[in-house]
Motif scaffolding. Structure first.
Motif, short mmCIF file in Angstrom:
data_model
loop_
_atom_site.label_atom_id
_atom_site.label_comp_id
_atom_site.label_asym_id
_atom_site.label_seq_id
_atom_site.Cartn_x
_atom_site.Cartn_y
_atom_site.Cartn_z
N ARG A 127 0.86 -1.18 0.00
CA ARG A 127 0.00 0.00 0.00
C ARG A 127 0.89 1.23 0.00
O ARG A 127 2.03 1.19 0.49
N PRO A 153 -3.82 4.53 6.06
CA PRO A 153 -4.25 5.07 4.76
C PRO A 153 -4.97 6.41 4.83
O PRO A 153 -5.22 7.02 3.80
N TRP A 174 -5.16 -1.28 -3.22
CA TRP A 174 -6.07 -0.14 -3.37
C TRP A 174 -7.13 -0.46 -4.41
O TRP A 174 -6.94 -1.31 -5.29
N ARG A 181 -7.85 4.48 -4.85
CA ARG A 181 -7.87 4.93 -3.46
C ARG A 181 -7.78 3.72 -2.55
O ARG A 181 -8.14 2.61 -2.94
N SER A 182 -7.30 3.95 -1.34
CA SER A 182 -7.24 2.87 -0.37
C SER A 182 -8.58 2.14 -0.31
O SER A 182 -9.64 2.75 -0.38
N TYR A 230 -6.36 10.19 -3.06
CA TYR A 230 -6.39 9.31 -4.22
C TYR A 230 -5.00 9.23 -4.84
O TYR A 230 -4.15 10.11 -4.63
#
Length: 245
Positions: free
Chosen positions: A4, A50, A155, A168-169, A176
């Protein structure tokens, strides 16, 4: 396994001064893990989370010579907020920048070391992102970048077209990650790049091998003094794979 996005890495002649600028711009706290390194994250933030993509600013002597291929878009909540933020950033040392954008509703600026960023007009999609609306990566093929990064990270892909891809997560929080088609070609080492991190318990070498199988490559650099893994995405943009945490 998956990674991530946890932070962006930004090179600077004076990491301390540039760190002060961005801390004031974002309302974040400042720390340093060692000489020549300034770390920025929200106050009372538990890294990694995140809800924010942090910033590491690293002192390097090389001059900035071309437009960065990675930049930040800042969020605003109203036209008045956008104007106020632009004015405040100018007071902090930012300048207006012309990257060929023409007549657009957002404001293109450069920080005190010339790194481009945008102050966006209010957009509903960014109302809950925090001060950073998006991390934007210039590219030639957004669809190809979406394929790679969509498998590289956990994501969620929100939109993909010939001109732009947006992620986005999966937790639906934080900024984003956007890939924007541009005519420019990559030239030299990116002064701003992405840092990604596997999850605790994941094997770093196995994750690096997985990313290579997806299309990542190994840039030709001296790795003797680093403990993380430097890779490049399919368009040659360098990124760092950090130790799982």
């Amino acid at each position: 396994m998956a990674t991530r996005l946890v932070q962006i890495n930004m090179k600077a002649h004076d990491d301390t001064a540039l760190g002060r600028f961005w801390a004031e711009a974002l309302g974040w706290g400042v720390d340093s893990e060692g000489p020549g390194v300034t770390n920025l994250e929200p106050v009372d933030f538990a890294y990694p989370d995140p809800v924010a993509v942090c910033i590491d600013i690293i002192a390097r002597p090389e001059p900035k010579t071309v437009k960065n291929r990675v930049h930040l878009d800042l969020a605003t909540t109203s036209a008045a907020h956008q104007a106020e933020l632009v004015a405040r950033l100018k007071e902090l040392g930012a300048t207006l920048a012309d990257v060929g954008q023409g007549d657009v509703p957002w404001t293109v600026m450069a920080d005190p070391e010339g790194n481009e960023f945008c102050v966006l007009e209010p957009r509903p999609i960014y109302q809950d992102t925090g001060p950073i609306a998006a991390v934007v990566v210039d590219c030639a093929e957004p669809r190809g970048m979406a394929r790679f990064w969509g498998e590289a990270m956990d994501w969620t892909l929100h939109e993909v077209t010939d001109d732009q891809a947006t992620m986005r997560s999966a937790k639906g929080v934080g900024p984003y990650l956007e890939f924007l088609r541009t005519p420019d070609t990559k030239s030299g080492w990116n002064r701003v790049h992405l840092d990604v991190c596997p999850y605790p318990g994941d094997d770093l070498a196995a994750e690096a091998a997985r990313l290579r199988a997806l299309g990542a490559t190994d840039p030709d650099i001296d790795r003797s003094a680093i403990h993380w893994t430097v890779l490049a995405d399919p368009e040659g943009n360098e990124f760092c794979l950090l130790t799982p945490r």
